[in-house]
Scaffold this active site. Structure first.
Site, short mmCIF file in Angstrom:
data_model
loop_
_atom_site.label_atom_id
_atom_site.label_comp_id
_atom_site.label_asym_id
_atom_site.label_seq_id
_atom_site.Cartn_x
_atom_site.Cartn_y
_atom_site.Cartn_z
N HIS A 154 -26.95 72.73 32.76
CA HIS A 154 -26.29 73.77 31.94
C HIS A 154 -24.89 73.27 31.60
O HIS A 154 -24.76 72.20 30.99
CB HIS A 154 -26.32 75.08 32.75
CG HIS A 154 -25.93 76.32 32.02
ND1 HIS A 154 -25.79 76.39 30.66
CD2 HIS A 154 -25.64 77.57 32.49
CE1 HIS A 154 -25.43 77.62 30.32
NE2 HIS A 154 -25.33 78.35 31.40
N HIS A 200 -32.63 71.00 24.22
CA HIS A 200 -32.24 72.39 24.42
C HIS A 200 -33.48 73.25 24.51
O HIS A 200 -34.46 72.98 23.81
CB HIS A 200 -31.34 72.87 23.27
CG HIS A 200 -30.54 74.06 23.64
ND1 HIS A 200 -31.03 75.33 23.60
CD2 HIS A 200 -29.28 74.16 24.13
CE1 HIS A 200 -30.10 76.17 24.02
NE2 HIS A 200 -29.03 75.49 24.35
N ASP A 249 -22.99 69.78 24.45
CA ASP A 249 -22.33 69.00 25.50
C ASP A 249 -22.22 67.52 25.19
O ASP A 249 -21.57 66.78 25.93
CB ASP A 249 -23.08 69.17 26.82
CG ASP A 249 -22.89 70.57 27.37
OD1 ASP A 249 -21.77 71.08 27.24
OD2 ASP A 249 -23.85 71.13 27.91
#
Ligand code: ACO
Length: 442
Positions: free
Chosen positions: A282, A321, A377
């Site tokens: 995460h 994702h 990210d």
């Protein structure tokens, strides 16, 4: 406080007459289940039983792969088309035209503020950035090399001891004050966790500065009487906070809701959310993505690295994702921000590695077939590194950005009459009715 958009209400009205007929082949009986908003209620399956003793049918859905846990009017995602909207506003427009604090207002209050509402909101958040001095003593108790996410989670939980009234979760005024405090104090706790790592004195908030300018001041001010962040850097970081501000029912929002559903205070629930965000799958992925880029080191090592990932040796961190299966709209904006920051801070050779890695991966069958694209990210770590931050601080910055989202999700959950304490069912697979054997005879 908020209403669903007309299109969602219209869809709901349309779907009330829709039903699903299920035949239980064990008994031959058929059941008609209402379909609402594209869902059936799992509890409606309970009537499907083989006999009176039977508990009734349940769904088995580890990791909530196909279960809506709530109705929500906060964030809309269309993963196939790469769409992300907060309260109906596209992320691209918010990133370009809004500020983090205005976006936080939007998420929490459900509408864009008027000028006076925004001024009051900024005033309130600015005047709640100080944290109780006891928090400093607590931070001092941590080892110098304590991970700042652990420090942040602990300090956030500790706020519940300073504001015990926060447990009055049914009082809308208390809820609003607590949400303001959470949003306001998170940068102070984050910056102090960072200063503790470096053994530097803690810097107090400066009310003359913007939310993000003040955060940078608390992070980087040394002996100068006033810290003025570089404007381009301040703006880029503000946009990063906007991009991270909410993402509907992600792991940490789900933790916030699940823990908050016991009617505990929201500081304790936010501490749980921070714990969830910490994980490498995460919010910890940005830290891992940068470590991965460092490990690859240079462009010529990329093919070997990709080969290893494809043979199952690790993952391409910052790729993939659960929801986005086309592209992550935040990834596109963040790449632009990386360029903006590096224009100021100077280039980073790892940016070349990242760009080339993305190019190769996007052409590779393995990643194309699995619909794996760079997520938020992938580039955020490079920006944070360009700001001179150690990798451990990356998820902490994510937490600052995500706090309004956690607050909004929690506030919506508390007011939702459909919600109860979160308590999933299980399929028991262990032994039954065993006889306890004395230790000598085992
Ligand atoms: N690198 C290589 N292969 C991957 C990756 C990756 N980053 N992500 C998924 N895969 C592969 C899996 O091995 C699997 O392959 P298989 O079908 O041959 O077994 C397939 O793609 C599907 O993967 P799942 O794990 O089932 O996908 P899921 O939706 O459960 O996971 C997740 C999503 C956790 C984000 C995953 O893609 C991942 O681990 N990514 C790397 C970590 C990361 O960047 N996390 C940040 C997410 S964004 C955020 O939280 C802000």
């Amino acid at each position: 406080m908020t209403t669903n958009s007309p299109s969602i209400e219209a869809r709901k009205a349309e779907s009330v007459s829709e039903t699903l007929t299920v035949t239980d082949n064990r008994t031959g009986k058929s059941y008609e289940l209402p379909i609402q908003e594209g869902t059936i209620k799992a509890i409606d399956l309970r009537q499907i039983r083989v006999d009176d003793e039977d508990f009734g049918l349940m769904t088995y859905d580890p990791a909530f792969m196909n279960t809506a846990s709530c109705r929500s009017a906060i964030t809309y995602i269309d993963g196939d088309r790469g769409i992300l909207e907060y309260r109906g506003y596209p992320i691209e427009q918010l990133a370009e035209k809004s500020t983090f604090l205005e976006t936080a207002y939007l998420l929490v209050n459900g509408k864009l503020p008027t000028r006076s509402e925004l001024d009051l909101w900024i005033h309130d958040v600015t005047h709640h950035t100080l944290v109780n001095e006891k928090i400093k003593t607590l931070i001092e108790g941590f080892r110098h090399d304590a991970h700042p996410m652990g420090v942040l989670a602990s300090m956030t939980a500790a706020l519940s001891t300073i504001y015990p009234d926060a447990r009055r979760v049914d009082d809308p005024e208390v809820r609003m004050l607590t949400m303001v405090r959470l949003i306001a104090k998170m940068p102070t706790l984050a910056a102090w966790a960072y200063r503790h790592m470096l053994g530097l004195p803690y810097i107090y908030p400066d009310n003359d500065l913007s939310f993000t300018g003040n955060f940078l001041s608390m992070m980087f001010r040394m002996v100068e009487p006033k810290y003025q962040a570089n404007k381009a850097v301040e703006e880029a970081l503000d946009v990063l906070f906007i991009l991270h501000a909410d993402h509907e029912q992600n792991c940490s929002a789900n933790a916030m809701r699940a823990v908050g559903s016991s009617r505990t205070d929201p500081y304790s629930a936010a501490a749980a959310a921070i714990g969830a965000l910490y994980g490498p799958l995460h919010g910890g992925a940005n830290e891992e993505a940068l470590r991965m880029l460092r490990q690859i080191g240079s462009v010529e090592n990329i093919p070997d690295f990709i080969k290893k990932v494809k043979s199952g040796e690790g993952r391409l961190m910052g790729f993939g994702h659960r929801v986005y299966k086309n592209f992550d709209p935040r990834g596109k904006i963040i790449k632009r921000m990386a360029d903006q920051v590096m224009d100021v801070t100077g280039g980073n050779p790892l940016l070349d590695v990242a760009v080339e890695l993305e190019r190769i991966a996007l052409e590779d069958e393995y990643f194309v077939d699995r619909k794996l694209y760079p997520n938020v990210d992938f580039y955020s770590g490079l920006i944070y590194e360009a700001l001179g931050l150690p990798a451990e601080m990356f998820p902490v910055l994510f937490a600052i950005g995500r706090t309004p989202g956690w607050a909004a999700q929690w506030n919506e959950m508390i007011q939702d009459s459909d919600q109860k304490i979160a308590r999933p069912r299980q399929v028991y697979t262990g032994g039954r009715e065993l006889d306890y054997a004395p230790i000598a005879s085992r």
